[in-house]
Design a protein around this motif. Sequence first.
Motif, short mmCIF file in Angstrom:
data_model
loop_
_atom_site.label_atom_id
_atom_site.label_comp_id
_atom_site.label_asym_id
_atom_site.label_seq_id
_atom_site.Cartn_x
_atom_site.Cartn_y
_atom_site.Cartn_z
N ARG A 121 12.79 -4.23 16.08
CA ARG A 121 12.75 -4.13 17.54
C ARG A 121 12.63 -2.66 17.99
N GLU A 122 13.30 -1.78 17.26
CA GLU A 122 13.30 -0.37 17.66
C GLU A 122 11.96 0.31 17.40
N ILE A 123 11.32 0.00 16.29
CA ILE A 123 10.07 0.69 15.97
C ILE A 123 8.83 -0.16 16.27
N GLU A 124 9.06 -1.43 16.67
CA GLU A 124 7.97 -2.35 17.03
C GLU A 124 6.95 -2.50 15.91
N LEU A 125 7.46 -2.59 14.69
CA LEU A 125 6.63 -2.82 13.51
C LEU A 125 7.27 -3.90 12.66
N THR A 126 6.48 -4.50 11.79
CA THR A 126 7.04 -5.43 10.81
C THR A 126 7.84 -4.63 9.80
N VAL A 127 9.05 -5.07 9.51
CA VAL A 127 9.90 -4.36 8.55
C VAL A 127 10.32 -5.33 7.44
N ALA A 128 10.70 -4.77 6.31
CA ALA A 128 11.08 -5.60 5.16
C ALA A 128 12.01 -4.80 4.27
N ILE A 129 12.64 -5.49 3.35
CA ILE A 129 13.43 -4.82 2.31
C ILE A 129 12.91 -5.28 0.96
N ALA A 130 12.91 -4.35 0.03
CA ALA A 130 12.47 -4.64 -1.33
C ALA A 130 13.60 -4.29 -2.30
N ALA A 131 13.75 -5.11 -3.32
CA ALA A 131 14.74 -4.87 -4.37
C ALA A 131 14.00 -4.71 -5.70
N TRP A 132 14.69 -4.15 -6.68
CA TRP A 132 14.08 -4.00 -8.01
C TRP A 132 14.32 -5.28 -8.79
N GLY A 133 13.24 -5.97 -9.14
CA GLY A 133 13.33 -7.22 -9.89
C GLY A 133 12.91 -7.05 -11.33
N ASN A 134 12.81 -8.15 -12.06
CA ASN A 134 12.43 -8.10 -13.47
C ASN A 134 11.04 -7.51 -13.68
N HIS A 135 10.17 -7.65 -12.67
CA HIS A 135 8.79 -7.20 -12.83
C HIS A 135 8.45 -6.03 -11.91
N GLY A 136 9.47 -5.42 -11.31
CA GLY A 136 9.22 -4.28 -10.44
C GLY A 136 9.69 -4.52 -9.03
N PRO A 137 9.23 -3.70 -8.06
CA PRO A 137 9.66 -3.84 -6.67
C PRO A 137 9.29 -5.22 -6.12
N THR A 138 10.26 -5.90 -5.56
CA THR A 138 10.06 -7.27 -5.08
C THR A 138 10.51 -7.39 -3.63
N ILE A 139 9.61 -7.89 -2.77
CA ILE A 139 9.95 -8.08 -1.37
C ILE A 139 10.99 -9.20 -1.27
N VAL A 140 12.11 -8.91 -0.61
CA VAL A 140 13.20 -9.88 -0.51
C VAL A 140 13.26 -10.53 0.87
N ARG A 141 13.13 -9.73 1.91
CA ARG A 141 13.17 -10.24 3.28
C ARG A 141 12.12 -9.55 4.14
N ILE A 142 11.55 -10.28 5.09
CA ILE A 142 10.57 -9.73 6.02
C ILE A 142 10.96 -10.12 7.44
N GLU A 143 10.89 -9.17 8.35
CA GLU A 143 11.11 -9.42 9.77
C GLU A 143 9.84 -8.97 10.50
N GLU A 144 9.08 -9.94 11.00
CA GLU A 144 7.82 -9.61 11.65
C GLU A 144 8.05 -9.22 13.11
N SER A 145 7.28 -8.27 13.54
CA SER A 145 7.35 -7.84 14.95
C SER A 145 6.37 -8.66 15.78
N SER A 146 6.37 -8.44 17.08
CA SER A 146 5.42 -9.14 17.95
C SER A 146 4.01 -8.65 17.71
N HIS A 147 3.89 -7.49 17.04
CA HIS A 147 2.56 -6.95 16.70
C HIS A 147 2.35 -7.10 15.20
N ALA A 148 2.66 -8.28 14.68
CA ALA A 148 2.61 -8.50 13.23
C ALA A 148 1.22 -8.25 12.67
N VAL A 149 1.18 -7.59 11.51
CA VAL A 149 -0.08 -7.33 10.83
C VAL A 149 -0.21 -8.33 9.68
#
Length: 275
Positions: A121-149
């Motif tokens: 909401r603050e930056i008006e962009l889609t944001v996400a968090i990534a964790a280190w998984g067995n095969h490398g950086p893995t997207i865990v959660r995504i929060e899409e903005s109203s200007h989703a790409v």
Amino acid sequence: MRRDPRSAFGASLAGLQMKKQARRRAAQAGIQSLETGIALLKTLVAESRPMKLKAIATASRMSASKAHRYMVSLCRSGLAAQVDEDAAYRLGPYALEMALGCLNSLRPVKLASQALEAVSREIELTVAIAAWGNHGPTIVRIEESSHAVSMNVRAGTVVPLTRSASGLVFAAFMPRHVTQPLLDEELPRAAERKQLEDVLEKVRATGVASVAQKLVPGADAMAVPIFDHRGAIVLALLAVGSSKTFSLDADGPVAAILRRHARNLSKELGHHHGQ
């Protein structure tokens, strides 16, 4: 001949101990068929690629016919799936849901997930968090903005170490012995790895990594690290938007907001700034 009462008492005590051990074993008894099925799942997890039934049976030390019966049940439950083209088996969609559920239950992921909406909401962009998984950086959660790409990326997606903002953050702050195998695989030439080192030095100095249309055509991304009480990176917080719609400057407004939220999350995880 009279029996020694002490012997009788000893025998009685031994009998009681045997009964107690039997009750303990009964209380700890599991379901053998369930444990067998889990063993098959562990085989798929360890292999990390589709496997033929014969290979699964051999690795699990059981007959092919027995392994087949278990694989049928695992497929029905969604924990496994069959690859039609070559009749091989892989982990199923519910296995991914279980893995994500496990990650989401961890404190760092839970804290960061709760902050995603406010960051987006603050930056008006889609944001996400990534964790280190067995095969490398893995997207865990995504929060899409109203200007989703359109990213074609979802929770559970593994992103490259060298062509994604979150990957660069992990490459910069994780121990090299952990990241080196992936770096060698993605950048086989020494000259490429040397160029990457210059990029990673900048990421360490600024605390920000960014990529412009390297992972997703038409999209730029920026990421920052989140640290725990040991000072070890545990997550990457990233923002994604249409190319050239926001500044990728490490001193820009988006970077400042991401760093502030990441610093607050790190603090909640016991990290002391500057340690």
